[in-house]
Design an enzyme around this catalytic site. Structure first.
Site, PDB file in Angstrom:
ATOM      1  N   GLU A   1       2.408  -8.356  22.444  1.00 46.17           N
ATOM      2  CA  GLU A   1       3.003  -7.047  22.724  1.00 46.17           C
ATOM      3  C   GLU A   1       2.441  -6.545  24.049  1.00 46.17           C
ATOM      4  OE1 GLU A   1       2.640  -4.081  19.643  1.00 46.17           O
ATOM      5  OE2 GLU A   1       3.540  -5.436  18.183  1.00 46.17           O
TER       6      GLU A   1
ATOM      7  N   ILE B   1       2.623   2.623   2.439  1.00 45.00           N
ATOM      8  CA  ILE B   1       3.914   2.453   3.117  1.00 45.00           C
ATOM      9  C   ILE B   1       4.849   1.613   2.242  1.00 45.00           C
ATOM     10  CG2 ILE B   1       5.079   1.495   5.156  1.00 45.00           C
ATOM     11  CD1 ILE B   1       2.458   2.188   6.731  1.00 45.00           C
TER      12      ILE B   1
ATOM     13  N   THR C   1       6.649  -5.128   9.927  1.00 40.74           N
ATOM     14  CA  THR C   1       6.351  -3.817  10.531  1.00 40.74           C
ATOM     15  C   THR C   1       4.850  -3.546  10.480  1.00 40.74           C
ATOM     16  OG1 THR C   1       6.822  -2.739   8.425  1.00 40.74           O
ATOM     17  CG2 THR C   1       8.599  -2.741  10.014  1.00 40.74           C
ATOM     18  N   SER C   2       4.041  -4.628  10.415  1.00 42.88           N
ATOM     19  CA  SER C   2       2.596  -4.406  10.316  1.00 42.88           C
ATOM     20  C   SER C   2       1.913  -4.657  11.652  1.00 42.88           C
ATOM     21  CB  SER C   2       2.001  -5.283   9.219  1.00 42.88           C
ATOM     22  OG  SER C   2       2.180  -6.665   9.519  1.00 42.88           O
ATOM     23  N   ARG C   3       1.537  -5.898  11.920  1.00 35.89           N
ATOM     24  CA  ARG C   3       0.951  -6.278  13.207  1.00 35.89           C
ATOM     25  C   ARG C   3       1.490  -7.656  13.580  1.00 35.89           C
ATOM     26  NH1 ARG C   3      -0.057  -1.739  13.765  1.00 35.89           N
ATOM     27  NH2 ARG C   3      -2.029  -0.710  14.249  1.00 35.89           N
TER      28      ARG C   3
ATOM     29  N   GLY D   1       0.856  -1.188   0.000  1.00 36.36           N
ATOM     30  CA  GLY D   1       0.000   0.000   0.000  1.00 36.36           C
ATOM     31  C   GLY D   1       0.888   1.233   0.000  1.00 36.36           C
TER      32      GLY D   1
ATOM     33  N   HIS E   1       7.593  -1.716  18.595  1.00 34.76           N
ATOM     34  CA  HIS E   1       6.481  -1.083  17.842  1.00 34.76           C
ATOM     35  C   HIS E   1       6.696   0.438  17.745  1.00 34.76           C
ATOM     36  CE1 HIS E   1       1.983  -1.715  16.679  1.00 34.76           C
ATOM     37  NE2 HIS E   1       2.512  -0.710  16.009  1.00 34.76           N
ATOM     38  N   ILE E   2       7.805   0.806  17.094  1.00 32.80           N
ATOM     39  CA  ILE E   2       8.188   2.230  17.033  1.00 32.80           C
ATOM     40  C   ILE E   2       8.125   2.781  15.607  1.00 32.80           C
ATOM     41  CG2 ILE E   2       9.627   2.237  19.108  1.00 32.80           C
ATOM     42  CD1 ILE E   2      12.090   1.859  17.197  1.00 32.80           C
TER      43      ILE E   2
END
Ligand code: DGY
Length: 320
Positions: A266, A158, A235-237, A156, A285-286
């Site tokens: 998390e 990103i 880097t998604s979920r 998408g 998660h930064i």
């Protein structure tokens, strides 16, 4: 009157949003860090016209049934997997998120993790810190990015921002989406079905949103399709990946390395098995955690709230 509208923030809010909402509405924000005590939160929620969410609460039927006056729930994130959109709709609550403004920051971190998975930057730092540099205990070699194939799953906004970064490193890029992009040629990417992407990629980067369809999308079967020399970046979920399947693949040498900004669970406990592996980097998660991006996200969330309370089009509304 907008000034009479009550806005409640579920957690600490950045000054950029505080200033806008405090001036224009009646704002109650928990600025002490962590979360407002539940009892106080529920009392304020029963009167609230708008909810500013930091993404740290579930916005579901249980919450909505305690918020009879709520008109809008605006969240400072692009992902909204903690929000039951259908329930919000049923309660007449509009939902806002913050796409766009965070694209470059997340793309930077994805690229940084891609580089780390290839060049062991964090591991190199630990090597030096432990005093091992002078002891002739080699780190081993990393691998080049140039000439390698990056497979992006979920291309998408990103992903499209990661593409030129990876092209600057002379990588070939393939992608898999449920729907093909019309601008493949312009972006310089080629489409692959999911199993083919897994088999062909030297690096797999995951950028899909968390939905019922993507939960556990990467499990034993998918890791088995990947090259043993491949590196996995998420880097998604976290819940998109079966963590134990990833752990097994990495510890059994069926996958070379992983670099993860998101994990399941998390926060990841410090003694989690994943963290015992030398070939794993985990960041907390930064992806969006830069001053500029968090300010822009905060402002957009505040603007979403003001627009919804004024009955206008929201700058970024999640539509079912
Ligand atoms: C997002 O915006 O969804 C980021 O992952 C922060 O939660």
């Amino acid at each position: 009157m907008l000034k009479e509208m009550k806005v409640l923030a579920s957690g600490r809010m950045r000054q950029a949003a505080f200033d806008i909402l405090d001036e224009k509405t009646t704002l109650t924000a928990w600025q002490k860090g962590g979360r407002m005590p539940q009892e106080e939160f529920e009392k304020l929620l029963s009167e609230a016209d708008a909810l500013f969410s930091a993404g740290n609460i579930k916005i579901d039927e249980a919450l909505l049934s305690k918020a009879p006056k709520l008109k809008v729930a605006a969240q400072s994130s692009v992902g909204y997997d903690n929000i039951d959109i259908a329930a919000c709709r049923a309660h007449g609550v509009r939902v806002g998120n913050t796409p766009g403004v965070l694209v470059e920051a997340v793309a930077d971190l994805a690229y940084a993790l891609l580089l780390d998975s290839a060049r062991m930057i964090v591991r190199g730092h630990q090597h030096v810190k432990s005093g091992a540099w002078g002891e002739n205990k080699g780190l081993g070699f990393g691998v080049d990015l140039a000439g390698k194939t990056l497979g992006i799953v979920g291309l998408g906004a990103i992903g499209a921002a990661v593409v030129p970064r990876a092209q600057a490193s002379k990588m070939e890029i393939i992608y898999h989406n449920t729907r093909r992009r019309a601008d493949e040629e312009k972006l310089g990417v080629a489409y692959a079905d999911f199993p083919s992407l897994l088999a062909a990629s030297d690096f797999v980067l995951v950028l899909v949103p968390l939905t019922e369809k993507t939960i556990g999308m990467f499990g034993r079967k998918e890791f088995a399709l990947m090259k043993a020399s491949a590196r996995f970046i998420n880097t998604s979920r976290g819940k998109v990946v079966d963590t134990m399947a990833l752990y097994e693949a990495l510890s059994e040498g069926r996958l070379a390395a992983a670099a993860l900004d998101v994990v399941d669970p998390e926060p990841l406990p410090g003694d989690h098995p994943l963290l015992t592996l030398p070939n794993v980097t985990v960041t907390p998660h930064i992806g969006t955690s830069t001053v500029e991006t968090r300010d822009a996200m905060a402002r957009l969330t505040a603007e979403n709230i003001i627009a919804a309370l004024e009955g206008r089009e929201m700058p970024a509304e999640v539509r079912p």
